[in-house]
Scaffold this motif. Structure first.
Motif, PDB file in Angstrom:
ATOM      1  N   LYS A 177       0.831  -1.209   0.000  1.00 33.06           N
ATOM      2  CA  LYS A 177       0.000   0.000   0.000  1.00 33.06           C
ATOM      3  C   LYS A 177       0.861   1.254   0.000  1.00 33.06           C
ATOM      4  O   LYS A 177       0.562   2.228  -0.705  1.00 33.06           O
ATOM      5  CB  LYS A 177      -0.929  -0.001   1.216  1.00 33.06           C
ATOM      6  CG  LYS A 177      -2.115  -0.943   1.087  1.00 33.06           C
ATOM      7  CD  LYS A 177      -3.005  -0.862   2.320  1.00 33.06           C
ATOM      8  CE  LYS A 177      -4.222  -1.768   2.169  1.00 33.06           C
ATOM      9  NZ  LYS A 177      -5.091  -1.723   3.374  1.00 33.06           N
ATOM     10  N   VAL A 178       1.952   1.228   0.795  1.00 34.84           N
ATOM     11  CA  VAL A 178       2.866   2.367   0.830  1.00 34.84           C
ATOM     12  C   VAL A 178       3.508   2.574  -0.538  1.00 34.84           C
ATOM     13  O   VAL A 178       3.602   3.702  -1.038  1.00 34.84           O
ATOM     14  CB  VAL A 178       3.950   2.160   1.906  1.00 34.84           C
ATOM     15  CG1 VAL A 178       5.028   3.251   1.802  1.00 34.84           C
ATOM     16  CG2 VAL A 178       3.337   2.159   3.298  1.00 34.84           C
ATOM     17  N   VAL A 179       3.921   1.463  -1.160  1.00 40.12           N
ATOM     18  CA  VAL A 179       4.502   1.541  -2.512  1.00 40.12           C
ATOM     19  C   VAL A 179       3.504   2.155  -3.481  1.00 40.12           C
ATOM     20  O   VAL A 179       3.844   3.035  -4.284  1.00 40.12           O
ATOM     21  CB  VAL A 179       4.945   0.141  -2.999  1.00 40.12           C
ATOM     22  CG1 VAL A 179       5.327   0.190  -4.479  1.00 40.12           C
ATOM     23  CG2 VAL A 179       6.113  -0.372  -2.168  1.00 40.12           C
ATOM     24  N   ASN A 180       2.277   1.694  -3.394  1.00 33.96           N
ATOM     25  CA  ASN A 180       1.232   2.187  -4.299  1.00 33.96           C
ATOM     26  C   ASN A 180       0.953   3.685  -4.093  1.00 33.96           C
ATOM     27  O   ASN A 180       0.778   4.446  -5.060  1.00 33.96           O
ATOM     28  CB  ASN A 180      -0.046   1.381  -4.080  1.00 33.96           C
ATOM     29  CG  ASN A 180      -1.115   1.707  -5.106  1.00 33.96           C
ATOM     30  OD1 ASN A 180      -0.906   1.521  -6.307  1.00 33.96           O
ATOM     31  ND2 ASN A 180      -2.254   2.191  -4.640  1.00 33.96           N
ATOM     32  N   ILE A 205       3.081   5.954  -2.897  1.00 31.82           N
ATOM     33  CA  ILE A 205       4.225   6.712  -3.423  1.00 31.82           C
ATOM     34  C   ILE A 205       4.176   6.761  -4.942  1.00 31.82           C
ATOM     35  O   ILE A 205       4.406   7.820  -5.554  1.00 31.82           O
ATOM     36  CB  ILE A 205       5.547   6.079  -2.939  1.00 31.82           C
ATOM     37  CG1 ILE A 205       5.674   6.195  -1.417  1.00 31.82           C
ATOM     38  CG2 ILE A 205       6.747   6.750  -3.622  1.00 31.82           C
ATOM     39  CD1 ILE A 205       6.838   5.421  -0.833  1.00 31.82           C
ATOM     40  N   GLU A 206       3.866   5.628  -5.541  1.00 36.89           N
ATOM     41  CA  GLU A 206       3.844   5.537  -7.010  1.00 36.89           C
ATOM     42  C   GLU A 206       2.812   6.480  -7.619  1.00 36.89           C
ATOM     43  O   GLU A 206       3.029   7.057  -8.683  1.00 36.89           O
ATOM     44  CB  GLU A 206       3.564   4.090  -7.424  1.00 36.89           C
ATOM     45  CG  GLU A 206       3.785   3.811  -8.899  1.00 36.89           C
ATOM     46  CD  GLU A 206       3.665   2.333  -9.217  1.00 36.89           C
ATOM     47  OE1 GLU A 206       4.243   1.894 -10.217  1.00 36.89           O
ATOM     48  OE2 GLU A 206       2.991   1.615  -8.459  1.00 36.89           O
ATOM     49  N   ASN A 207       1.714   6.675  -6.919  1.00 37.11           N
ATOM     50  CA  ASN A 207       0.616   7.464  -7.480  1.00 37.11           C
ATOM     51  C   ASN A 207       0.596   8.929  -7.050  1.00 37.11           C
ATOM     52  O   ASN A 207       0.089   9.783  -7.782  1.00 37.11           O
ATOM     53  CB  ASN A 207      -0.727   6.826  -7.111  1.00 37.11           C
ATOM     54  CG  ASN A 207      -0.986   5.552  -7.891  1.00 37.11           C
ATOM     55  OD1 ASN A 207      -1.220   5.578  -9.094  1.00 37.11           O
ATOM     56  ND2 ASN A 207      -0.919   4.420  -7.200  1.00 37.11           N
ATOM     57  N   TYR A 208       1.148   9.224  -5.874  1.00 37.68           N
ATOM     58  CA  TYR A 208       0.968  10.570  -5.342  1.00 37.68           C
ATOM     59  C   TYR A 208       2.262  11.348  -5.063  1.00 37.68           C
ATOM     60  O   TYR A 208       2.196  12.549  -4.808  1.00 37.68           O
ATOM     61  CB  TYR A 208       0.153  10.517  -4.029  1.00 37.68           C
ATOM     62  CG  TYR A 208      -1.222   9.925  -4.225  1.00 37.68           C
ATOM     63  CD1 TYR A 208      -2.218  10.656  -4.871  1.00 37.68           C
ATOM     64  CD2 TYR A 208      -1.519   8.649  -3.778  1.00 37.68           C
ATOM     65  CE1 TYR A 208      -3.486  10.115  -5.062  1.00 37.68           C
ATOM     66  CE2 TYR A 208      -2.775   8.104  -3.964  1.00 37.68           C
ATOM     67  CZ  TYR A 208      -3.766   8.842  -4.608  1.00 37.68           C
ATOM     68  OH  TYR A 208      -5.000   8.304  -4.800  1.00 37.68           O
ATOM     69  N   TYR A 209       3.420  10.693  -5.082  1.00 32.92           N
ATOM     70  CA  TYR A 209       4.649  11.430  -4.792  1.00 32.92           C
ATOM     71  C   TYR A 209       4.874  12.516  -5.837  1.00 32.92           C
ATOM     72  O   TYR A 209       4.548  12.329  -7.016  1.00 32.92           O
ATOM     73  CB  TYR A 209       5.853  10.481  -4.736  1.00 32.92           C
ATOM     74  CG  TYR A 209       7.135  11.166  -4.321  1.00 32.92           C
ATOM     75  CD1 TYR A 209       7.265  11.722  -3.056  1.00 32.92           C
ATOM     76  CD2 TYR A 209       8.206  11.275  -5.212  1.00 32.92           C
ATOM     77  CE1 TYR A 209       8.432  12.370  -2.671  1.00 32.92           C
ATOM     78  CE2 TYR A 209       9.378  11.920  -4.830  1.00 32.92           C
ATOM     79  CZ  TYR A 209       9.476  12.465  -3.568  1.00 32.92           C
ATOM     80  OH  TYR A 209      10.637  13.108  -3.197  1.00 32.92           O
ATOM     81  N   VAL A 210       5.426  13.666  -5.397  1.00 35.10           N
ATOM     82  CA  VAL A 210       5.535  14.848  -6.251  1.00 35.10           C
ATOM     83  C   VAL A 210       6.349  14.604  -7.524  1.00 35.10           C
ATOM     84  O   VAL A 210       6.056  15.167  -8.568  1.00 35.10           O
ATOM     85  CB  VAL A 210       6.122  16.033  -5.446  1.00 35.10           C
ATOM     86  CG1 VAL A 210       7.544  15.737  -4.986  1.00 35.10           C
ATOM     87  CG2 VAL A 210       6.061  17.324  -6.255  1.00 35.10           C
ATOM     88  N   GLU A 211       7.376  13.750  -7.430  1.00 34.97           N
ATOM     89  CA  GLU A 211       8.187  13.412  -8.605  1.00 34.97           C
ATOM     90  C   GLU A 211       7.854  11.994  -9.056  1.00 34.97           C
ATOM     91  O   GLU A 211       7.723  11.095  -8.223  1.00 34.97           O
ATOM     92  CB  GLU A 211       9.680  13.487  -8.253  1.00 34.97           C
ATOM     93  CG  GLU A 211      10.151  14.848  -7.779  1.00 34.97           C
ATOM     94  CD  GLU A 211      10.216  15.864  -8.907  1.00 34.97           C
ATOM     95  OE1 GLU A 211      10.173  15.457 -10.084  1.00 34.97           O
ATOM     96  OE2 GLU A 211      10.284  17.070  -8.598  1.00 34.97           O
ATOM     97  N   PRO A 212       7.709  11.772 -10.362  1.00 35.21           N
ATOM     98  CA  PRO A 212       7.409  10.415 -10.835  1.00 35.21           C
ATOM     99  C   PRO A 212       8.581   9.466 -10.597  1.00 35.21           C
ATOM    100  O   PRO A 212       9.728   9.796 -10.901  1.00 35.21           O
ATOM    101  CB  PRO A 212       7.163  10.616 -12.333  1.00 35.21           C
ATOM    102  CG  PRO A 212       7.869  11.883 -12.684  1.00 35.21           C
ATOM    103  CD  PRO A 212       7.802  12.750 -11.467  1.00 35.21           C
ATOM    104  N   LEU A 213       8.302   8.325 -10.004  1.00 31.56           N
ATOM    105  CA  LEU A 213       9.319   7.312  -9.737  1.00 31.56           C
ATOM    106  C   LEU A 213       8.882   5.975 -10.295  1.00 31.56           C
ATOM    107  O   LEU A 213       7.689   5.630 -10.248  1.00 31.56           O
ATOM    108  CB  LEU A 213       9.566   7.172  -8.232  1.00 31.56           C
ATOM    109  CG  LEU A 213      10.161   8.382  -7.485  1.00 31.56           C
ATOM    110  CD1 LEU A 213      10.138   8.110  -5.986  1.00 31.56           C
ATOM    111  CD2 LEU A 213      11.578   8.664  -7.954  1.00 31.56           C
ATOM    112  N   THR A 214       9.846   5.209 -10.804  1.00 29.79           N
ATOM    113  CA  THR A 214       9.529   3.853 -11.254  1.00 29.79           C
ATOM    114  C   THR A 214       9.386   2.959 -10.028  1.00 29.79           C
ATOM    115  O   THR A 214       9.832   3.306  -8.925  1.00 29.79           O
ATOM    116  CB  THR A 214      10.640   3.297 -12.155  1.00 29.79           C
ATOM    117  OG1 THR A 214      11.841   3.151 -11.373  1.00 29.79           O
ATOM    118  CG2 THR A 214      10.904   4.227 -13.335  1.00 29.79           C
ATOM    119  N   LEU A 215       8.801   1.800 -10.229  1.00 30.15           N
ATOM    120  CA  LEU A 215       8.630   0.851  -9.129  1.00 30.15           C
ATOM    121  C   LEU A 215       9.979   0.435  -8.551  1.00 30.15           C
ATOM    122  O   LEU A 215      10.150   0.335  -7.331  1.00 30.15           O
ATOM    123  CB  LEU A 215       7.860  -0.368  -9.631  1.00 30.15           C
ATOM    124  CG  LEU A 215       7.365  -1.345  -8.563  1.00 30.15           C
ATOM    125  CD1 LEU A 215       6.447  -0.640  -7.582  1.00 30.15           C
ATOM    126  CD2 LEU A 215       6.656  -2.523  -9.219  1.00 30.15           C
TER     127      LEU A 215
END
Length: 420
Positions: free
Chosen positions: A36-39, A41-51
């Motif tokens: 859930k934490v990964v999800n 971050i993946e969807n809402y973190y300010v900078e786009p990050l890969t998995l």
């Protein structure tokens, strides 16, 4: 990494398909929380990050949160670690650790760039070049300090509440770790300085001991000795202790539990010994001083040591990544640990120049130290240079009150042995 995530997702899907109450399975609930934490971050973190980037960052932060000596080694850092342990690299000649949450010098190594620049045990490294260290990991700090020999690095340190800028030129670190001196006015005392426990310590010590003539006692100086190889520490103890336990290593995995014992052959068991230590004495030097203290084989003089008594293992995950993990602790012959405790000398002697506690950055409460250093980052005032350390020579022995105390204690032991 993706395979691990896929396995977790398959387990979750399987459990849901079987209508099992996953809240009753704490381990599985933790896996779900992680996902859930990964999800998020993946969807809402300010900078786009890969998995892959997200998982790598979480692993780095999670493992380093265990203790200052554990870390997740990605491809780049794992490669650097191999270079550091197997090859030559340009360095400064200091051993560092996280203490009270800030980057602290355990000790400079004799005759290295850091030593010549005047870096001292207990110095807080506030900035490396223009980068603040407060929110960096220990590995990140080490990477910034390492570089090509001949290149320049600027450190901003805090010492006794004062901010000081130091310029150091990196070099290949090659140190003669064992040196002997004849002390002026004390010809019957052998003074041996061990600056680190490299692969040549035991051999060098044996050469010194075998050629000694008319010496009635030995002073072994381990001040600012950051440690080194375990087998050299054990070999040093074995030279002066003829039987019984020298050291134990204990961890969760019983396969890591070991005990080392002394051998009677080649032991110098009768000559009186005094050992000098301070806050820069760590790891292998604590094993030697603590072991000699426990076995009542030497009198320990100086200041409380650093307190590094844990064992790290490099555990590969794949060909390019690994985990450096604390797997055990060392225990002295009496059963006590030195980890985060250190060795308290039999005779506590402060250096000649004593700095009031309220003026030392290391004596601020841990909860307040980072805020104090953040305030230091905002101020521009600092000294331009650090006065170089001086090597211990015959002419300055009388000015070294710790060494002078060691001489007095050793002479008292020698006199008492004559009366036995």
């Amino acid at each position: 990494m993706r395979r691990i995530l896929l396995s977790i997702l398959l387990i979750i899907s399987f459990v849901n398909a079987k209508n099992v109450d996953i809240t009753k399975n704490a381990r599985l609930a933790d896996y779900i929380k992680f996902m859930k934490v990964v999800n998020i971050i993946e969807n809402y973190y300010v900078e786009p990050l890969t998995l892959d980037q997200i998982i790598e960052k979480l692993l780095k932060g999670g493992v380093s949160a265990l203790d200052p000596h554990s870390s997740f080694e990605d491809k780049k850092s794992y490669k650097s670690l191999k270079v550091m342990t197997n090859g030559e690299f340009g360095g400064l000649g200091i051993v560092i650790s996280m203490k009270k949450g800030v980057l602290t010098v355990i000790s400079p190594i004799d005759d290295t760039p850091a030593y010549r620049a005047g870096i001292k045990a207990g110095d807080i490294i506030l900035k490396i070049n223009d980068k603040a260290t407060l929110d960096m990991t220990l590995d990140g700090d080490i990477k910034l300090m390492r570089g090509k020999p001949g290149t320049k690095i600027n450190l901003t340190i805090v010492r006794n509440g004062k901010k000081i800028k130091v310029k150091i030129i990196r070099a290949i670190i090659k140190v003669k770790s064992v040196k002997e001196y004849t002390l002026k006015n004390y010809p019957d005392i052998e003074y041996i300085r061990i600056s680190s426990f490299d692969k040549n310590v035991v051999t060098s010590l044996k050469m010194i001991m075998n050629k000694m003539r008319n010496k009635k006692g030995i002073i072994i100086d381990l001040r600012n000795n950051p440690g080194g190889l375990l087998n050299q520490a054990l070999g040093t103890l074995d030279m002066f202790i003829d039987d019984g336990k020298l050291l134990s290593e204990k961890g969760r995995d019983k396969r890591n539990n070991r005990t080392w014992y002394a051998h009677s052959a080649g032991t110098y068991k009768n000559i009186p010994i005094v050992i000098l230590v301070n806050g820069g004495s760590a790891s292998a030097s604590e094993i030697v001083s603590g072991g000699m203290q426990d076995r009542k084989r030497a009198v320990i003089i100086g200041e409380k040591t650093f307190g590094k008594g844990s064992v790290q293992a490099i555990i590969p995950i794949n060909k390019s990544e690994a985990v450096r993990l604390t797997i055990a602790k060392y225990y002295l012959p009496s059963g006590r640990t030195i980890q985060a405790v250190g060795v308290t000398p039999d005779i506590v002697v402060k250096p000649a120049k004593i700095v009031p506690l309220e003026n030392s950055g290391l004596d601020i409460k841990e909860s307040e130290l980072k805020d104090h250093l953040k305030a230091e980052l905002k101020t521009k005032k600092s000294n331009k240079k650090v006065i170089n350390n001086k090597k211990i020579k015959e002419k300055v022995v009388d000015k070294d009150n710790q060494l002078q105390t060691a001489v007095s204690a050793l002479k008292a032991i020698i006199i008492s042995k004559k009366g036995e």
